[in-house]
Design an enzyme around this catalytic site. Structure first.
Site, mmCIF file in Angstrom:
data_model
loop_
_atom_site.group_PDB
_atom_site.id
_atom_site.type_symbol
_atom_site.label_atom_id
_atom_site.label_comp_id
_atom_site.label_asym_id
_atom_site.label_seq_id
_atom_site.Cartn_x
_atom_site.Cartn_y
_atom_site.Cartn_z
ATOM 1 N N TYR A 141 31.704 35.985 58.659
ATOM 2 C CA TYR A 141 30.831 34.908 59.140
ATOM 3 C C TYR A 141 30.673 34.937 60.660
ATOM 4 O O TYR A 141 29.681 34.473 61.197
ATOM 5 C CB TYR A 141 31.401 33.542 58.740
ATOM 6 C CG TYR A 141 31.014 33.045 57.372
ATOM 7 C CD1 TYR A 141 31.120 33.860 56.254
ATOM 8 C CD2 TYR A 141 30.554 31.747 57.192
ATOM 9 C CE1 TYR A 141 30.785 33.394 55.004
ATOM 10 C CE2 TYR A 141 30.221 31.273 55.934
ATOM 11 C CZ TYR A 141 30.336 32.096 54.849
ATOM 12 O OH TYR A 141 29.998 31.619 53.609
ATOM 13 N N LYS A 187 39.950 43.111 49.279
ATOM 14 C CA LYS A 187 39.257 44.285 48.729
ATOM 15 C C LYS A 187 39.877 45.515 49.393
ATOM 16 O O LYS A 187 39.196 46.342 50.019
ATOM 17 C CB LYS A 187 37.744 44.158 48.980
ATOM 18 C CG LYS A 187 36.895 45.210 48.290
ATOM 19 C CD LYS A 187 36.847 45.109 46.779
ATOM 20 C CE LYS A 187 36.074 46.265 46.194
ATOM 21 N NZ LYS A 187 36.192 46.380 44.725
ATOM 22 N N ASP A 219 36.952 41.483 43.147
ATOM 23 C CA ASP A 219 36.137 41.632 41.932
ATOM 24 C C ASP A 219 36.969 41.273 40.701
ATOM 25 O O ASP A 219 36.521 40.539 39.813
ATOM 26 C CB ASP A 219 35.532 43.040 41.819
ATOM 27 C CG ASP A 219 36.532 44.156 42.065
ATOM 28 O OD1 ASP A 219 37.664 43.869 42.514
ATOM 29 O OD2 ASP A 219 36.196 45.328 41.793
ATOM 30 N N ASP A 243 34.396 31.542 50.018
ATOM 31 C CA ASP A 243 33.142 30.816 49.782
ATOM 32 C C ASP A 243 32.676 31.069 48.351
ATOM 33 O O ASP A 243 32.335 30.141 47.613
ATOM 34 C CB ASP A 243 32.084 31.301 50.786
ATOM 35 C CG ASP A 243 30.759 30.585 50.609
ATOM 36 O OD1 ASP A 243 30.779 29.353 50.436
ATOM 37 O OD2 ASP A 243 29.709 31.264 50.616
ATOM 38 N N ASP A 247 32.978 28.383 44.755
ATOM 39 C CA ASP A 247 31.837 27.961 43.920
ATOM 40 C C ASP A 247 32.109 28.327 42.461
ATOM 41 O O ASP A 247 31.819 27.557 41.542
ATOM 42 C CB ASP A 247 30.537 28.652 44.370
ATOM 43 C CG ASP A 247 29.730 27.794 45.335
ATOM 44 O OD1 ASP A 247 30.357 27.073 46.140
ATOM 45 O OD2 ASP A 247 28.481 27.856 45.294
HETATM 46 C C1 IPM Z 1 30.421 26.050 52.086
HETATM 47 C C2 IPM Z 1 28.970 26.361 52.359
HETATM 48 C C3 IPM Z 1 28.816 26.848 53.792
HETATM 49 C C4 IPM Z 1 29.631 28.121 53.927
HETATM 50 C C5 IPM Z 1 27.365 27.044 54.264
HETATM 51 C C6 IPM Z 1 26.543 25.797 54.097
HETATM 52 C C7 IPM Z 1 27.298 27.539 55.680
HETATM 53 O O1 IPM Z 1 28.490 27.267 51.423
HETATM 54 O O2 IPM Z 1 30.992 25.211 52.825
HETATM 55 O O3 IPM Z 1 30.964 26.614 51.157
HETATM 56 O O4 IPM Z 1 29.147 29.206 53.589
HETATM 57 O O5 IPM Z 1 30.780 28.021 54.376
HETATM 58 MG MG MG Z 2 29.820 27.665 49.839
#
Ligand code: IPM
Ligand code: MG
Length: 361
Positions: A141, A187, A219, A243, A247
């Site tokens: 990032y 990785k 993975d 990240d 999710d």
């Molecule tokens: C998260 C989000 C952020 C990230 C974005 C909005 C920049 O996806 O907090 O997980 O990638 O960290």
């Molecule tokens: Mg995110």
């Protein structure tokens, strides 16, 4: 003295869900005799519209001076084509960096009441309680060089030994307070940066002999998370992998609208749901405020040192779910009352008030 809290609602559903978190916080403060002083600041697309900057100086100053930042979400199609440094996401990344919040703690817990709401089978997910520890202010990032040319674009995934050490220490300390199991995700079969990550994590592990350390390639980890999520307790990983995996983990719990997070550093903290601003449902009163409310609970526990109040909020969320209250994202099973964002906030606030009163009797 009152605890100073910088409130940043942001864009899209950020506004609605933070309003509900504040509603619950007010009740908590009253019941537990906590004094909070909340000041509101703009960040993200709305800040760009008003100040031409997704993280205006006043907002950064306010966040730096506060004990904690309570944050909603940022972003939306309207701002997608702006130059990169003007985009809402840049504001959030800058805020994280400026506050030095290197450790992003993302708990993914399955509520018993919502076992059937998950896309996965109950026998696979019942009792899941994972803590993803994501490095937040380095890695790909932020790595340099980065750039976009006409026929080529590039980013750099880089970690220093010191950056890996500090996030590893955090994760091991957290593992000690939980079930003493830590899986580091990298990785290392392909990336040098992951090779170093693994070496440093191994070294730090020697200081925590009580913690059982394992390693998985990212993975494989993404597959294992769905196949058998209960094998995980603390998951330690870098910025990008964290990240993505968080999710994914949200879908084990039933909805991304349920997952809170705390981003902590040496002296600052941001509490933010892991989900985005969901422009498609913004302003309709259908967003799930639970991730924001549980993020506020993490703030009570970590920044305000008030575990009792935090637990009261968590219990209130469980009891409301148990009673069958559901926002639309989790209404697939066990829904006795389909709630708007505001109704869900009301019910949780009332449950906090009730639970504390009954404890006093
Ligand atoms: C998260 C989000 C952020 C990230 C974005 C909005 C920049 O996806 O907090 O997980 O990638 O960290
Ligand atoms: Mg995110």
């Amino acid at each position: 003295m009152a605890e100073s809290i910088a409130v940043i609602k942001g864009d899209g559903i950020g506004v609605e869900i933070v309003d509900e978190a504040l509603k619950v916080l007010r009740v908590v403060c009253e019941r537990f005799d906590i004094a909070c002083e909340c000041s509101e600041y703009m960040m993200g697309g709305c800040a760009y519209d008003n100040y031409g900057d997704p993280l205006p100086k006043e907002s950064l100053q306010g966040a730096l001076q506060a004990k904690a930042v309570l944050f909603g979400a940022i972003g939306g199609a309207k701002w997608e084509n702006l130059p990169k440094d003007k985009r809402p996401e840049s504001g959030l990344l800058r805020l994280r960096k400026e506050l030095g919040v290197f450790a992003n703690l993302r708990p993914a817990m399955v509520f018993d009441e919502l076992v059937e709401a998950s896309a996965l089978k109950p026998e696979v997910i019942t009792g899941v309680d994972i803590l993803i520890v994501r490095e937040l202010i380095s890695g790909i990032y932020f790595g340099e060089p980065r750039g976009k040319e006409k026929n080529r674009a590039y980013n750099t995934m880089a970690y220093s030994v010191q950056e890996i050490e500090r996030i590893a220490h955090k994760a091991f300390a957290l593992a000690l307070s939980r079930s003493k199991k830590l899986c580091s995700v990298d990785k290392a079969n392909v990336l040098e940066v992951s090779e170093l990550w693994r070496e440093v994590v191994e070294r730090v592990a020697k200081e925590y002999p009580q913690v059982a350390l394992s390693h998985q390639y990212v993975d494989n980890a993404s597959m294992q998370l769905i196949r058998d999520p209960r094998q995980f307790d603390v998951v330690l990983t870098g910025n990008l992998f964290g990240d993505i995996l968080s999710d994914e983990a949200s879908q084990i719990t039933g909805s991304i609208g349920l997952l809170p997070s705390a981003s902590v550093g040496e002296s600052h903290a941001i509490y933010e749901p892991i989900h985005g601003s969901a422009p498609d449902i913004a302003g309709q009163g259908v967003a799930n405020p639970i991730a924001a409310i549980l993020s506020m609970a993490m703030m009570l526990e970590i920044s305000l040192n008030h575990a009792k109040a935090a637990n009261a909020v968590r219990k209130a969320v469980s009891s409301v779910l148990k009673a069958g209250a559901r926002t639309q994202d989790i209404a697939r099973f066990g829904c006795k009352k389909l709630c708007s964002t505001q109704e869900m906030g009301d019910l949780i606030a009332q449950a906090v008030a009730r639970s504390v009163l009954s404890e006093e009797v």
